[in-house]
Design an enzyme around this catalytic site. Structure first.
Site, PDB file in Angstrom:
ATOM      1  N   SER B  10       0.804  -1.218   0.000  1.00 10.28           N
ATOM      2  CA  SER B  10       0.000   0.000   0.000  1.00 10.28           C
ATOM      3  C   SER B  10       0.840   1.273   0.000  1.00 10.28           C
ATOM      4  O   SER B  10       0.317   2.359  -0.206  1.00 10.28           O
ATOM      5  CB  SER B  10      -0.931   0.015   1.215  1.00 10.28           C
ATOM      6  OG  SER B  10      -0.168   0.123   2.396  1.00 10.28           O
ATOM      7  N   GLY B  11       2.142   1.141   0.210  1.00  9.53           N
ATOM      8  CA  GLY B  11       2.999   2.321   0.252  1.00  9.53           C
ATOM      9  C   GLY B  11       3.408   2.783  -1.136  1.00  9.53           C
ATOM     10  O   GLY B  11       3.074   2.149  -2.148  1.00  9.53           O
ATOM     11  N   CYS B 149      17.416   5.859  -0.781  1.00  8.08           N
ATOM     12  CA  CYS B 149      17.381   6.673  -2.001  1.00  8.08           C
ATOM     13  C   CYS B 149      18.527   7.676  -2.005  1.00  8.08           C
ATOM     14  O   CYS B 149      19.272   7.784  -2.989  1.00  8.08           O
ATOM     15  CB  CYS B 149      16.024   7.371  -2.132  1.00  8.08           C
ATOM     16  SG  CYS B 149      15.492   8.293  -0.680  1.00  8.08           S
ATOM     17  N   ASN B 318      13.525   8.988  -6.693  1.00  9.38           N
ATOM     18  CA  ASN B 318      13.637   8.246  -5.437  1.00  9.38           C
ATOM     19  C   ASN B 318      12.783   6.982  -5.405  1.00  9.38           C
ATOM     20  O   ASN B 318      13.101   6.034  -4.691  1.00  9.38           O
ATOM     21  CB  ASN B 318      13.268   9.142  -4.242  1.00  9.38           C
ATOM     22  CG  ASN B 318      11.920   9.804  -4.392  1.00  9.38           C
ATOM     23  OD1 ASN B 318      11.717  10.584  -5.325  1.00  9.38           O
ATOM     24  ND2 ASN B 318      11.004   9.504  -3.493  1.00  9.38           N
TER      25      ASN B 318
END
Lengths: 351, 351, 351, 351
Positions: B10-11, B149, B318
């Site tokens: 879900s992220g 990142c 990112n």
């Protein structure tokens, strides 16, 4: 009423000067000068300013002294240099927002402003500096040169270290982040919205003139105050406001608490500089959005135990405290008015 | 077809993994794991992904090995630590995108990830690193930990200096600028659009964990490669992409030409790293908007004669090279596929 | 491999065509044409596209047929009109993205494109339309004219009502909202970032040509399908993507359920049109951000009991489904390839 | 000095009220009320407002009349309804910014505000309306209810047609576009920056309450003035400001010239409404960025010969003229001050 004129009326700083002048209780806008927009009314150039003072943009001519007590030059440096020569002994107060007279050391000036020929007689008569630091010299000054937007933020951030605590700033790296209004209104593809929106544009990774300006000022203010000062500047994806981060290595250790006290002490009584704790509100500060439209400069100082460096953050609205607002602040001091006259607008946030 | 699962579906990184997996010619999405969105379809969580694979989010259970050949963990570090222990000998390949296994030096790990208890046996089995630097170790690796990142960008920026030219990086200051997607989807007032739009938010002026991660990696890669590395990180007003600026002081002078040659040499054959001259196109580069949606990392190196410093700029998306794309790249290497399989999307610009 | 050329290579649609062509498995980019950027490589014009095909921009000359099987014209309408005359019998497939050949009714063309002289012989040979509606006419078509970005969205939104349900659309008001990339890269002060960011610019409150284009198409497709169609268009503060809202009054009532069924039926088998329920995901849809970088057009239909109107919303990426992607889709159909070849990129969101 | 209190001090309208009150020459901020932020200082809630009045947020209690002459309710409608009952006969002036008392027709109120129980005795005592239209009723009014942000813009846009020219507005379609500040500070994933930035969010394609509010007002003002009024509302990618477009079909034709004259006549002497020609400045107007931070509402009227419709565009800053500024304007009228007192800030543009 003090009669005020603006030259460079079609630019962003010019528009901001008009905005602040018509809000100022003791100023009357009596002249708009320019070259590219002759005959235009303010509302045609600045969509927000639907005012009717009957003024249109005119060329600057000899008889300007009949119209103004103070004139603001929001013009490119070469134009300011020429106009200053013309106006110097004709208008009671000339306030220049350009880079023409900022760097005082002649060789430095020639290196960073090779296209602006320095006239020593004129240059030496200009008073230069941030009002909070040299404001007392503005009283009755005929010629005032104001720092650049970044230079204002960096100087306000470093002054408590260099001039307050008397530290030697051996190495300073400045990382500057600004919105698109900092670059003015030049017609370049890179500045069109599709390419500028969403950008993190490293437009000056080295060699920004404002770094030289700050170094020159600090060295003249206190010999030995500063060693190397370099800067990298970036355009980010908003319009108004800048943040200058100074990463500082000094000759002796000072802890964060002492740093904070020193900053509070240094700016006591200076209402336009707000010394803020990093976590004092619901967003991390300083953040230029929290000063938008106002003449505030928010400053935060931190000590990074990793690497033993001091982190100084300074945020301001580049068109207000970085340009037009600071110019009005200087004008207030020049004419003996309270410093904040006409500059009491609180930040417009969120925007 | 290689069967792939995503935990943390879900992220934002989870969504990006789904996007890349369904575009990948050799992958089949067979499992979606999570805890807060049980029962949801991808399209409910990720508005752009209106796909119908019949999959919904499920808890991770013991029998997961029946469903997947590789599992990507796009979960918070503490969750990844737990899941890794569960999955380590059950699933052929576990690829962790979190910070749980990035820092290898035990004391450093404990200092920067105090809430993620280190299990030495497990931690030592993980292969960590940027594919361009340690990719050969990924072949047949059962457990892979990928850099953050920012750590990816900084490492790719510094490696040619530290590992290629063999310089001693005495002092490195990193200034990081990233969009809001870097912070995930936490429900905080400061991350709501009115406060995040237009911001220059100094969210980590000191103490960013990715700095420790990079230092740990470089020191382990070549003792003496690096002295002090500090970082300040800012959120700016766009959504996707980051720029990491490294200001570097070294033990010996190297001119800009030699630097550029060294970078080109170092990344020869690595198609995802584009070594770019600062002025080679109509906007200054590197700029993260020029890599948006792609797995590229754009790198530029400059020498600043003022202050004798090297300026290294590295930009990436990112969510792609900084997360999901790099994970797919690592997976490709793990399973013996060409590195760029499924990652040939060119940047979507302007966006 | 099909050899493809792009004229208008320096513009935004031209850049997007290059991006999609080099991602396409069956296309080879063999020609870049233009007038203002002769000699430039793609990377100099399009910062994201650091590719090296050895191609530079050249003028279009007679021998172009030696180089290409298909040529895409991403040029202003008057230029397209001239080029089409030159290329019509020389190149096997000419695909025009401009407005030169969109409006087929001669008087309407002359009224809305007074500067593009209509050559009846040429105009009548062009096949015009959205691939979903007229795609079968593209097979072996020598000359293809594609709808404008807004026209594509509006047509896809209205077609199920007018052509599927056979309603009479008595009054249609279209309100269009688009990002800055819709306006191209013209050097105008109003398009500089400071003035375009944060704007809601009513740039065409009346008189948008795409409204005339849609009306012309629907009337020709089914006489009596449509009465009055007017449009107002606004530029909003993002870069890529548009939303067209059509407010429709019809001759008979149809409830929301029936409407939705009709849309699903109409677009069954057309993978690039996604019929979506307004609340099916965590943001309201359709929203152009949910199709960014992809060839999807998201469509939602609602019935407003107040005022008895139908609300049709259609969102697309103006540079992909509204321009370059749709052109590649048409090319696929022209050359007998599966419609989605090279167009399988999922939306890049959030961005 | 008039003592002013704000309830709902932690919200965006509450913050804007604080900003305007402390800039107002005749107001003194003496009370901050709320429920969720008890004990907080303004600077903790509103990052720009680093003021120190010693005030913190407190619950509203019976003795509030000891502290204030006027109280502004920037609270949700159900809270305002309760507070109004408590404060009605205790505080000399209660100015409600919520929807609790806007719709006067009982059935309509109950339909659109089912959760706000209507108390007829209280409701009938409130004076409702835009100051430009009903301002004379504000003098000495004890209870004032102000229109919603959209309702203000739509009403100011339609009044010259309906009440000035006396037209019958048979069908009005309103398309509204607003920034994220219009939605307040609710913690929802859809309102986080990654999903809200770049959006064109059709959040209320049908059924917006402000449409009912405007219809109710116009019908009560002149029976027969209006037929059907529907609205669709969209969130676009900026923070502050809205544009309401009204597409109007009337009972008789009026040409554009006459329309413009009627608007100028109708708003003569009302300095906060600026009737503007669409092309009078370098960006198309009205655009909310040209009123940012100010109490202006910019209005433009056009006639579209296609379809014989009138296009009315009205732009305002939803937090100023749409909320706090209009509330101060009403307060000025209530207390016999010049309407513009404390509201002379010119728009901050570009921002």
């Amino acid at each position: 009423m003090i009669r005020a004129g603006v030259v460079g009326a079609s630019g962003l700083a010019g528009g901001e000067l008009i905005r602040l002048i018509i809000q100022h209780p003791d100023l009357e806008l009596t002249f708009l000068g320019g070259s590219s927009s002759i005959g235009k009314r303010p509302a045609q150039l600045h969509p927000g300013l639907r005012i009717d003072h009957g003024l249109t943009v005119r060329p600057v001519t000899d008889d300007i002294a009949d119209h103004v007590d103070v004139i603001f030059l929001a013009t490119p440096a070469p134009v300011s240099a020429e106009l200053a020569a013309l106006l110097a002994d004709r208008v009671p107060a000339v306030i220049d927002l350009s880079g023409a007279f900022r760097i005082r050391t002649p060789e430095l000036h020639d290196r960073w402003y090779p296209k602006v020929r320095r006239r020593a007689d004129l240059a030496d008569r200009f008073v230069y500096g941030v009002p909070e630091l040299v404001g007392d010299q503005f009283a009755d000054a005929a010629l005032i040169s104001l720092p650049g937007c970044y230079a204002t933020a960096i100087t306000l951030g470093l002054a408590p270290l260099a001039l307050g605590l008397g530290l030697e700033l051996r190495t300073v790296l400045v990382d500057g982040k600004s919105g698109s209004s900092g670059g003015g209104l030049k017609l370049r593809t890179a500045d069109l919205h599709p390419f500028r929106s969403g950008a993190i544009a490293p437009y000056a990774p080295t060699g920004h003139r404002h770094a030289a300006e700050v170094g020159d000022f600090l060295k003249r203010s206190r010999p030995g105050a500063i060693g190397s000062l370099t800067m990298s500047a970036y355009g980010v994806s908003h319009v108004r406001g800048l943040l200058a981060s100074s990463y500082v290595f000094t000759d002796r250790a000072v802890d964060e608490r002492e740093l904070l006290r020193a900053y509070l002490r240094f700016y006591k009584g200076h209402r336009f500089v707000r010394v803020r704790r990093h976590t004092e509100t619901l967003i991390p500060v300083p953040d230029p959005q929290a000063v938008l439209g106002s003449n505030f400069c928010d400053v935060t100082v931190l000590h990074d135990d990793e690497g033993d460096r001091i982190v100084v953050l300074a945020a301001l609205d580049n068109l207000v405290k970085g340009a037009a607002g600071q110019a009005v602040q200087a004008m207030n001091l020049r004419f003996g008015l309270p410093e904040e006259t006409g500059l009491t607008t609180q930040p417009v946030m969120p925007a």
